[in-house]
Design a protein around this motif. Sequence first.
Motif, mmCIF file in Angstrom:
data_model
loop_
_atom_site.group_PDB
_atom_site.id
_atom_site.type_symbol
_atom_site.label_atom_id
_atom_site.label_comp_id
_atom_site.label_asym_id
_atom_site.label_seq_id
_atom_site.Cartn_x
_atom_site.Cartn_y
_atom_site.Cartn_z
ATOM 1 N N VAL A 80 6.249 -3.006 -9.543
ATOM 2 C CA VAL A 80 7.370 -2.462 -8.786
ATOM 3 C C VAL A 80 7.667 -3.447 -7.664
ATOM 4 O O VAL A 80 6.835 -3.661 -6.788
ATOM 5 C CB VAL A 80 7.031 -1.068 -8.215
ATOM 6 C CG1 VAL A 80 8.190 -0.534 -7.399
ATOM 7 C CG2 VAL A 80 6.674 -0.108 -9.344
ATOM 8 N N GLN A 81 8.822 -4.062 -7.679
ATOM 9 C CA GLN A 81 9.140 -5.097 -6.704
ATOM 10 C C GLN A 81 9.895 -4.546 -5.504
ATOM 11 O O GLN A 81 10.123 -5.259 -4.541
ATOM 12 C CB GLN A 81 9.936 -6.209 -7.382
ATOM 13 C CG GLN A 81 9.115 -6.907 -8.446
ATOM 14 C CD GLN A 81 9.874 -8.009 -9.154
ATOM 15 O OE1 GLN A 81 11.046 -8.248 -8.893
ATOM 16 N NE2 GLN A 81 9.215 -8.695 -10.058
ATOM 17 N N GLY A 82 10.250 -3.299 -5.534
ATOM 18 C CA GLY A 82 10.907 -2.659 -4.391
ATOM 19 C C GLY A 82 10.007 -1.569 -3.833
ATOM 20 O O GLY A 82 8.828 -1.462 -4.167
ATOM 21 N N ASN A 83 10.550 -0.772 -2.949
ATOM 22 C CA ASN A 83 9.792 0.340 -2.388
ATOM 23 C C ASN A 83 9.610 1.431 -3.435
ATOM 24 O O ASN A 83 10.414 1.569 -4.352
ATOM 25 C CB ASN A 83 10.532 0.916 -1.170
ATOM 26 C CG ASN A 83 10.611 -0.087 -0.037
ATOM 27 O OD1 ASN A 83 9.707 -0.893 0.146
ATOM 28 N ND2 ASN A 83 11.692 -0.059 0.714
ATOM 29 N N GLY A 84 8.548 2.206 -3.267
ATOM 30 C CA GLY A 84 8.284 3.316 -4.169
ATOM 31 C C GLY A 84 8.172 4.620 -3.398
ATOM 32 O O GLY A 84 7.667 4.642 -2.275
ATOM 33 N N HIS A 85 8.656 5.688 -3.978
ATOM 34 C CA HIS A 85 8.549 7.010 -3.352
ATOM 35 C C HIS A 85 8.013 7.986 -4.386
ATOM 36 O O HIS A 85 8.539 8.085 -5.490
ATOM 37 C CB HIS A 85 9.914 7.483 -2.852
ATOM 38 C CG HIS A 85 9.896 8.907 -2.388
ATOM 39 N ND1 HIS A 85 9.346 9.274 -1.188
ATOM 40 C CD2 HIS A 85 10.336 10.037 -2.961
ATOM 41 C CE1 HIS A 85 9.452 10.577 -1.042
ATOM 42 N NE2 HIS A 85 10.056 11.071 -2.113
ATOM 43 N N ILE A 86 6.962 8.690 -4.026
ATOM 44 C CA ILE A 86 6.383 9.713 -4.889
ATOM 45 C C ILE A 86 6.567 11.039 -4.168
ATOM 46 O O ILE A 86 6.049 11.232 -3.066
ATOM 47 C CB ILE A 86 4.906 9.419 -5.186
ATOM 48 C CG1 ILE A 86 4.799 8.100 -5.945
ATOM 49 C CG2 ILE A 86 4.272 10.559 -5.972
ATOM 50 C CD1 ILE A 86 3.418 7.598 -6.154
ATOM 51 N N GLY A 87 7.321 11.946 -4.759
ATOM 52 C CA GLY A 87 7.673 13.197 -4.098
ATOM 53 C C GLY A 87 6.585 14.250 -4.137
ATOM 54 O O GLY A 87 6.661 15.234 -3.415
ATOM 55 N N LYS A 88 5.568 14.050 -4.950
ATOM 56 C CA LYS A 88 4.474 15.023 -5.041
ATOM 57 C C LYS A 88 3.148 14.275 -5.035
ATOM 58 O O LYS A 88 3.066 13.164 -4.563
ATOM 59 C CB LYS A 88 4.632 15.881 -6.299
ATOM 60 C CG LYS A 88 5.810 16.839 -6.223
ATOM 61 C CD LYS A 88 5.706 17.909 -7.275
ATOM 62 C CE LYS A 88 6.824 18.925 -7.061
ATOM 63 N NZ LYS A 88 6.731 20.025 -7.972
ATOM 64 N N LEU B 90 -0.287 12.189 -5.922
ATOM 65 C CA LEU B 90 -0.593 10.964 -6.652
ATOM 66 C C LEU B 90 -2.075 10.970 -6.969
ATOM 67 O O LEU B 90 -2.907 11.088 -6.075
ATOM 68 C CB LEU B 90 -0.240 9.730 -5.813
ATOM 69 C CG LEU B 90 -0.693 8.371 -6.364
ATOM 70 C CD1 LEU B 90 0.045 8.065 -7.668
ATOM 71 C CD2 LEU B 90 -0.463 7.263 -5.349
ATOM 72 N N THR B 91 -2.425 10.869 -8.229
ATOM 73 C CA THR B 91 -3.814 10.812 -8.662
ATOM 74 C C THR B 91 -4.068 9.455 -9.289
ATOM 75 O O THR B 91 -3.343 9.037 -10.186
ATOM 76 C CB THR B 91 -4.116 11.926 -9.693
ATOM 77 O OG1 THR B 91 -3.842 13.188 -9.086
ATOM 78 C CG2 THR B 91 -5.569 11.881 -10.139
ATOM 79 N N VAL B 92 -5.096 8.761 -8.795
ATOM 80 C CA VAL B 92 -5.471 7.448 -9.329
ATOM 81 C C VAL B 92 -6.891 7.566 -9.841
ATOM 82 O O VAL B 92 -7.797 7.904 -9.086
ATOM 83 C CB VAL B 92 -5.366 6.356 -8.240
ATOM 84 C CG1 VAL B 92 -5.794 5.017 -8.799
ATOM 85 C CG2 VAL B 92 -3.958 6.288 -7.679
ATOM 86 N N ASP B 93 -7.112 7.314 -11.129
ATOM 87 C CA ASP B 93 -8.446 7.439 -11.720
ATOM 88 C C ASP B 93 -9.284 6.178 -11.547
ATOM 89 O O ASP B 93 -10.490 6.218 -11.647
ATOM 90 C CB ASP B 93 -8.330 7.778 -13.215
ATOM 91 C CG ASP B 93 -7.791 9.179 -13.444
ATOM 92 O OD1 ASP B 93 -7.998 10.051 -12.576
ATOM 93 O OD2 ASP B 93 -7.156 9.398 -14.491
ATOM 94 N N GLY B 94 -8.664 5.066 -11.308
ATOM 95 C CA GLY B 94 -9.399 3.811 -11.182
ATOM 96 C C GLY B 94 -9.469 3.358 -9.741
ATOM 97 O O GLY B 94 -9.192 4.117 -8.799
ATOM 98 N N THR B 95 -9.844 2.124 -9.544
ATOM 99 C CA THR B 95 -9.965 1.539 -8.208
ATOM 100 C C THR B 95 -8.580 1.176 -7.685
ATOM 101 O O THR B 95 -7.748 0.659 -8.417
ATOM 102 C CB THR B 95 -10.848 0.280 -8.279
ATOM 103 O OG1 THR B 95 -12.125 0.653 -8.777
ATOM 104 C CG2 THR B 95 -11.012 -0.353 -6.913
ATOM 105 N N SER B 96 -8.356 1.434 -6.406
ATOM 106 C CA SER B 96 -7.097 1.065 -5.760
ATOM 107 C C SER B 96 -7.356 -0.083 -4.797
ATOM 108 O O SER B 96 -8.258 -0.011 -3.975
ATOM 109 C CB SER B 96 -6.512 2.250 -4.988
ATOM 110 O OG SER B 96 -6.196 3.296 -5.869
#
Length: 185
Positions: A104-112, A114-120
């Motif tokens: 994603v080369q622009g900004n991101g918006h998540i309205g609800k 966010l679950t990440v199963d791996g390493t961030s």
Amino acid sequence: STLTGDVTTGANVTVGKDLTVNGNAETKGNSIVDGTSDLKGDVTMEGNASVAKDFSVSGNTSLKDTKVDGTLETTGNATFDADTEVKGNSTVDGNSIVKGDSDVQGNGHIGKDLTVDGTSTLTGDVTTGANVTVGKDLTVNGQANLKDTKIDGTLETTGNATFDADTEVKGNSTVDGNSIVKGDS
């Protein structure tokens, strides 16, 4: 009657029943067919084709450099064997599954949530406007600047602790080693 040679007429020809042509037929002007045309072989067109009403294809269709000026709607799955580019907004009403990497080369918006199963891995600053809960250990490799911090368990340091302002102990204080007081006590 049966005609065995060339026939040329300078006027209109009307056929009252079926017309069968056993060889090739060439029309040098426009053709108008008032009924249904049933073409049983391949059709080759060297010019443009215009369809004024619905266009239905029962078999496979191979299209090259196709532009749709209206809405493209599929009632089945759509498979793209090459890259796709969307120049406008894209809306997905159902779930979206990405099997490869996403960039994603622009900004991101998540309205609800966010679950990440791996390493961030976050390489930039992180700003949160709400509480942060860490379910397990927290390791900070750099400095941590904490304001108005409350620790509900034991605070243990493996190095020196320096307090740049007054300290207040509301319970007992136990010192296992030597205690050096500089100044009045």
